[in-house]
Design a protein around this motif. Structure first.
Motif, PDB file in Angstrom:
ATOM      1  N   ASP A   1       6.377 -71.493   6.425  1.00  0.00           N
ATOM      2  CA  ASP A   1       6.344 -71.904   5.022  1.00  0.00           C
ATOM      3  C   ASP A   1       5.536 -70.885   4.230  1.00  0.00           C
ATOM      4  O   ASP A   1       4.324 -70.986   4.242  1.00  0.00           O
ATOM      5  CB  ASP A   1       5.803 -73.336   4.847  1.00  0.00           C
ATOM      6  N   PRO A   2       6.174 -69.894   3.614  1.00  0.00           N
ATOM      7  CA  PRO A   2       7.617 -69.766   3.399  1.00  0.00           C
ATOM      8  C   PRO A   2       8.359 -69.312   4.650  1.00  0.00           C
ATOM      9  O   PRO A   2       7.781 -68.676   5.523  1.00  0.00           O
ATOM     10  CB  PRO A   2       7.722 -68.677   2.324  1.00  0.00           C
TER      11      PRO A   2
ATOM     12  N   ARG B   1      -4.011 -51.354  12.393  1.00  0.00           N
ATOM     13  CA  ARG B   1      -5.252 -50.662  12.041  1.00  0.00           C
ATOM     14  C   ARG B   1      -6.076 -50.375  13.296  1.00  0.00           C
ATOM     15  O   ARG B   1      -6.606 -49.292  13.478  1.00  0.00           O
ATOM     16  CB  ARG B   1      -6.024 -51.572  11.080  1.00  0.00           C
TER      17      ARG B   1
ATOM     18  N   ALA C   1       1.208 -57.517   8.896  1.00  0.00           N
ATOM     19  CA  ALA C   1      -0.187 -57.250   8.501  1.00  0.00           C
ATOM     20  C   ALA C   1      -0.543 -58.305   7.446  1.00  0.00           C
ATOM     21  O   ALA C   1      -0.135 -59.460   7.572  1.00  0.00           O
ATOM     22  CB  ALA C   1      -0.319 -55.823   7.987  1.00  0.00           C
ATOM     23  N   LEU C   2      -1.264 -57.955   6.422  1.00  0.00           N
ATOM     24  CA  LEU C   2      -1.688 -58.960   5.445  1.00  0.00           C
ATOM     25  C   LEU C   2      -0.890 -58.797   4.151  1.00  0.00           C
ATOM     26  O   LEU C   2      -0.277 -57.748   3.936  1.00  0.00           O
ATOM     27  CB  LEU C   2      -3.193 -58.812   5.198  1.00  0.00           C
TER      28      LEU C   2
END
Ligand code: NDP
Length: 399
Positions: free
Chosen positions: A142-143, A35, A83-84
Motif C-alpha cells: 500500500d501503495p 550505499r 532505496a528510499l
C-alpha cells in the motif's frame, strides 16, 4: 529471461531479492547495488548457489552520473528502486538517460519536507513516453496491491465504485515498547503528518490521528485504527471511474501511540536540523539510529497482518459492498525469507511488478500507477508467490 538492477539492500529489498531468486526463470541475473556494499555482499553470500546469477556494487543513488555509469556498465532490462523515496527522481533521471524501465514502491518526497504527492513523478510522463520506456509507480502493498485490488474490483465486481476504504492492520508483536516495522524515518514522517481523505473531488485535511475507528478484522479481531494520508488515494482518485470517497486507515497499538506522542512532544520526530555539539543533526535521523533496526525484528515478531480494501458501489443497478484482503503471518515470512511480514508484503509485490515488466505482460510508454494495468496477471501472481487474497461479500463497513 532478463537482468534486473536492484537499488537498496534494506528490509524490503532483501525480501524482493529472495523472491527474484525463487523466480530464476524470469530473473536470470541480478545486480544488488546500495550505499553500503557489505550488506549487498552478505545477502549475495546467503543466496548464492541458486540459478540466479548475483553480483553486487556500491552506488550513491543520490548521484545521477554514478547511476548512469552503473546502468551503462551492467545494462539491465529494468531498475527496481528499493532505496528510499528521496532517491526516486535521481533514479528516474538515470533510467531516462539510459532508456531503462523503472519500478518503485513509494512516491518521491523531498528530504526537507514531509510532503507526499505524485506530481513530481507524474511530471516525467511525457519524457518516459518519448523515450519509449515504462515507469511503474508504487509496486508494494500500500501503495501497490491495494491499487491492484481496486483495478480488479473495477474490472470484475462493480459497474461503478463509489467508496474505497483501505484498511492496514498489523497485529504483530515484536516485544519492544516502541519500534517501527519499516524504515523508522519514513514511517514516523508518515504517521506524524496531517491526515487527509478524498471526498467529492476534494481533499479533506485532518489533524494527525484525529479520526479513529474500531474494526473487527478477519483472523485478527478488533483493532483501533486511525485515518492517515496515504499516497495511493491520489492516484486512485484519478484512475477509479466515478469514485466519490477514498480513505486510508492504519492500526496502531496504545504503546506505539504513547511513545510517539512523547517523542513528538520533546521534538525528537522533527526533520528540521538542530545544532548539537557544534554540528547540525536532524532529530528524527538521530532517533532512527537509536531505534531497533526493522530488519532485526523478524525472529521476534509474532502475529499477522491484514491489509485490504472495502469497496462500495453499484452492480447491475443494486448497491454492492465487497472486501478483498490478504492475511500474512510474521513467522511464516520469517521462516521463508528471514524477514517480518511488513517487509514481506512489500517485497513480494515489488518482485511481481518487476516480473510484469520483465516478461512484457505489462507494457506501456510513460509513467503509470499500478491500477492502470490489467490486474488479472498480478492477482494470479499474488496467489502463486506468497500473498494469497481472500474476499468477502457484505463485509462490516467502516462508519
Ligand atoms: P531500509 O531503510 O531498510 O532500506 C533502504 C535501503 O536503501 C538501505 O539499504 C539503504 O542503504 C539504501 N539507501 C538509502 N539511501 C541510499 C542512497 N543514497 N544510495 C544508495 N542506497 C541508499 O528501508 P525499507 O527496506 O524498509 O524500505 C524501502 C522502501 O520501501 C522505502 O522507499 C519505503 O518507503 C518503501 N515501503 C513501501 C511500502 C509499500 O507498501 N508500498 C511499505 C514499506 C516500505 P544503507 O544500508 O546504507 O542504509
Amino acid at each position: 529471461m532478463g537482468k534486473a538492477l536492484i537499488i537498496g539492500c534494506g528490509g524490503v529489498a532483501s525480501v524482493a531479492i529472495h523472491k527474484c531468486c525463487q523466480n530464476s526463470d524470469v530473473f536470470e541475473d541480478i545486480l544488488i547495488a546500495s550505499r553500503t556494499k557489505s550488506k549487498c555482499d552478505a545477502l549475495k553470500a546467503k543466496l548464492d548457489g541458486g540459478k540466479t546469477k548475483i553480483s553486487t556494487a556500491q552506488v550513491d543513488a543520490d548521484n545521477v552520473d554514478e547511476l548512469i555509469a552503473l546502468i551503462n556498465d551492467y545494462k539491465p532490462d529494468l531498475v527496481l528502486n528499493l532505496a528510499l523515496p528521496y532517491q526516486d527522481l535521481t533514479i528516474m533521471d538515470a533510467c531516462l538517460a539510459t532508456k531503462t524501465d523503472y519500478i518503485d514502491t513509494a512516491n518521491y518526497e523531498p528530504l526537507d519536507t514531509a510532503k507526499f504527492e505524485y506530481k513530481w513523478q507524474w511530471d516525467y510522463h511525457d519524457r518516459f513516453k518519448a523515450a519509449g520506456i515504462t515507469a511503474l509507480l508504487g509496486s508494494g502493498f500500500d501503495p501497490g496491491v491495494t491499487g491492484v485490488f481496486s483495478a480488479y474490483a473495477q474490472k470484475h465486481l462493480f459497474d461503478e465504485i463509489h467508496e474505497i476504504d483501505i484498511l492496514d492492520a498489523n497485529a504483530g508483536d515484536h516485544g519492544y515498547p516502541f519500534a517501527t516495522n519499516f524504515n523508522p524515518e519514513i514511517n514516523i514522517r508518515e504517521v506524524t503528518a496531517k491526515g487527509s481523505y478524498w471526498e467529492n473531488g476534494k481533499w479533506i485535511e485532518t489533524e494527525p490521528m484525529e479520526i479513529k475507528r474500531e474494526y473487527n478484522f478477519p483472523e485478527i479481531g478488533k483493532k483501533d485504527m486511525y485515518l492517515l494520508h496515504h499516497e495511493e488515494i491520489e492516484s486512485l482518485a484519478k484512475n477509479i471511474r466515478g469514485v466519490k470517497r477514498i480513505r486510508f486507515f492504519m492500526t496502531f497499538g496504545q504503546s506505539y501511540l504513547t511513545h510517539l506522542k512523547c517523542l513528538e512532544n520533546v521534538g525528537m520526530t522533527s526533520i528540521k536540523p538542530i545544532m548539537f555539539e557544534g554540528r547540525p543533526i536532524v532529530p528524527l535521523q538521530f532517533l532512527k539510529a537509536v531505534l531497533p533496526d526493522p530488519s532485526t525484528l523478524g525472529p521476534r515478531t509474532h502475529g499477522k497482518t491484514n491489509i485490504g480494501c472495502i469497496f462500495k458501489g453499484i452492480k447491475d443497478g443494486k448497491t454492492r459492498t465487497h472486501y478483498i484482503y490478504n492475511i500474512c503471518d510474521h513467522q511464516d515470512s520469517y521462516r521463508e525469507v528471514g524477514s517480518q511480514a511488513i517487509s514481506y508484503t512489500t517485497g513480494v509485490p515489488a518482485m511481481i511488478g518487476a516480473m510484469m515488466l520483465m516478461t512484457g505482460t505489462w507494457k506501456g510508454a510513460g509513467v503509470f500507477n499500478i491500477e492502470e494495468f490489467d490486474p488479472d496477471p498480478f492477482m494470479d501472481a499474488l496467489n502463486k508467490w506468497g500473498l494469497p487474497w481472500q474476499q468477502e461479500e457484505n463485509p462490516e463497513l467502516v462508519e
